[in-house]
Write an enzyme that holds these catalytic residues in place. Structure first.
Site, PDB file in Angstrom:
ATOM      1  N   ASP A  16      39.652  41.390  46.032  1.00 30.71           N
ATOM      2  CA  ASP A  16      38.450  42.047  45.448  1.00 30.71           C
ATOM      3  C   ASP A  16      38.290  41.491  44.068  1.00 30.71           C
ATOM      4  O   ASP A  16      39.357  40.988  43.432  1.00 30.71           O
ATOM      5  CB  ASP A  16      38.253  43.358  45.487  1.00 30.71           C
ATOM      6  CG  ASP A  16      37.557  44.367  44.685  1.00 30.71           C
ATOM      7  OD1 ASP A  16      36.191  43.909  44.734  1.00 30.71           O
ATOM      8  OD2 ASP A  16      37.733  45.075  44.026  1.00 30.71           O
ATOM      9  N   ASP A  18      36.506  43.248  40.928  1.00 29.75           N
ATOM     10  CA  ASP A  18      36.329  44.254  39.832  1.00 29.75           C
ATOM     11  C   ASP A  18      37.604  45.351  40.027  1.00 29.75           C
ATOM     12  O   ASP A  18      37.677  45.759  40.965  1.00 29.75           O
ATOM     13  CB  ASP A  18      34.884  44.859  39.903  1.00 29.75           C
ATOM     14  CG  ASP A  18      33.919  44.379  39.493  1.00 29.75           C
ATOM     15  OD1 ASP A  18      33.629  44.003  38.394  1.00 29.75           O
ATOM     16  OD2 ASP A  18      33.261  43.562  40.235  1.00 29.75           O
TER      17      ASP A  18
END
Length: 446
Positions: A16, A18
């Protein structure tokens, strides 16, 4: 299942973006997120201007793992069995007597015991990542404002919160410079973002050189993803990843069928044609894990390539990747490095544990005075008896759906790729998969 987990045994390593690869300066990014919503509510929806003023003490309300009942404006913290440990109406905490009267010792009405992971619905919302937390504080203060001069029992403000999300974070917002959030990030990214240390960049190259396929799967749109990656990793960041997937719309990326969520090509950060399948590495938008896995089979030459995915959200990353795809999962849990509530146990020599520094700035929800520990809490079993410690629903999800949990990627970047992590399992202690290893004591870590 094996007791240990090693990156060396994985064919594919996914990330991922963020709060996983890209770490934010939380004392700066949290007020920005809060203000982006508060300004919209006040200016566009007519809410009280008092929402625009936040004191340092207000942030203590923020704690991962809280659920908001959208109908009555109540926030709750759940035990691992689905009962309610603590609750507040807006920001005002319920007394033990009011809590017992409202919830007793029954499962919370929205608790889903078959998976233990309720999804977001029109009746409730769970806050499980740093991007969400400023919204929790705002919603609580909205309830305070709406009940200040009345005994209002039900609310419909959530539609305005959703409108605020659309205003600030719609796909075109970055390009159009609309809303408050994206223009400010673009103006001064260094104020809000931490660039990756050289140890992490070296580690990513080491994974590539070891023959691993590297994925980046983010729900951020491609233009924002590009800004983040260029800042944290450098202009040549695309060389580090074989496949980049933006606007992935997680958790649907993992759970939806290819017909529901096909891949799309990109041109100048604009989505283009729908793809019937995924045939080659590259940069794509939306998509689904089924077509991705078919491509990974071709790229590795293996019928069942082993994938590990790193993410910070249980709802969007870890649970769906494990539950729907049976991938290994690494939860990024910054609470593990909080100075007040967490201390690594000296169970291993420093040279084996990896080197990382605890940030000098206090994290948002290291330990909330209102809500207590994210991991454990106390309940009174009967009158005149000592309180008993119970695990929270959040900690149960961690040891059920995570392979391991780490404070940051930096924490493991200097370990050898064949380092053997003890994984969470039903046969080990509830804390076995935390790295560095930790022990619970009275809601803290020793």
């Amino acid at each position: 299942m094996a007791q240990h987990f090693s990156l060396a045994a994985c064919d594919v390593v996914g990330f991922d973006l963020d709060h996983t690869l890209c770490r934010y300066n939380l004392p700066e990014s949290a007020p920005l997120i809060y203000n982006s919503f508060a300004q919209y509510l006040v200016k566009e929806k007519g809410y009280d201007k008092e929402l625009l003023t936040v004191t340092p003490e207000d942030w203590d309300f923020c704690c991962k793992g809280l659920a908001l009942d959208l109908e009555d404006g109540t926030f709750i913290k759940l035990a691992d069995n689905g009962t309610v440990l603590r609750a507040s109406r807006g920001t005002k905490m319920m007394t033990p007597e009011a809590l017992a009267e409202a919830y007793g010792k029954k499962e919370w009405k929205h608790f889903v015991s078959d998976t233990g992971v309720p999804c977001h619905s029109g009746k409730y919302y769970f806050y499980d990542n740093y991007f969400d937390l400023p919204g929790a504080l705002l919603c609580a203060r909205v309830v305070d404002s709406l009940t200040k001069n009345s005994d209002q029992k039900t609310f419909d403000f959530w539609k305005d919160i959703v409108a605020g999300i659309q205003h600030n974070f719609k796909m075109s917002a970055f390009k159009e410079n609309s809303g408050l959030y994206f223009p400010e990030i673009k103006r001064d990214p260094g104020k809000y973002l931490h660039s990756c240390p050289e140890s992490v960049r070296k580690w990513l190259r080491q994974l590539k050189n070891a023959g691993k396929i590297l994925l980046l799967i983010t729900s951020s749109h491609s233009d924002y993803c590009r800004l983040l990656c260029e800042y944290i990793l450098g202009k040549d960041f695309e060389d580090l990843f074989d496949i980049v997937i933006t606007n992935a719309l997680k958790p649907g990326f993992f759970s939806h069928s290819p017909s529901q969520r096909p891949f799309r090509t990109l041109k100048n950060d604009e989505e283009q044609e729908v793809l019937p399948s995924l045939d080659k590495p590259g940069w794509y938008s939306q998509g689904n894990a089924v077509h991705l896995y078919e491509l990974l089979k071709k790229m590795t030459g293996k019928p069942e390539p082993k994938v590990v995915y790193f993410g910070d959200s249980m709802h969007s990353d870890v649970f769906p990747a494990r539950h729907y795809r049976n991938w290994e999962t690494v939860l990024i849990l910054e609470e593990l490095q909080g100075e007040e509530a967490w201390k690594p146990e000296e169970s291993e020599p420093l040279e084996k544990r990896g080197k990382y520094e605890v940030p000098k700035t206090k994290l948002l929800n290291t330990f909330s005075k209102k809500w207590g520990s994210f991991f454990i809490d106390s309940v009174s079993r009967r009158e005149n008896s000592e309180d008993s410690l119970v695990y929270t629903w959040s900690s149960k999800r961690i040891n059920t759906y995570s392979t391991i949990a780490i404070p940051s990627i930096e924490a493991i970047a200097e370990l050898p790729l064949d380092y053997k992590f003890t994984r969470f399992s039903s046969n080990s202690s509830k804390t076995a998969g935390y790295y560095p290893l930790v022990n619970y004591t009275n809601g803290l870590i020793e």
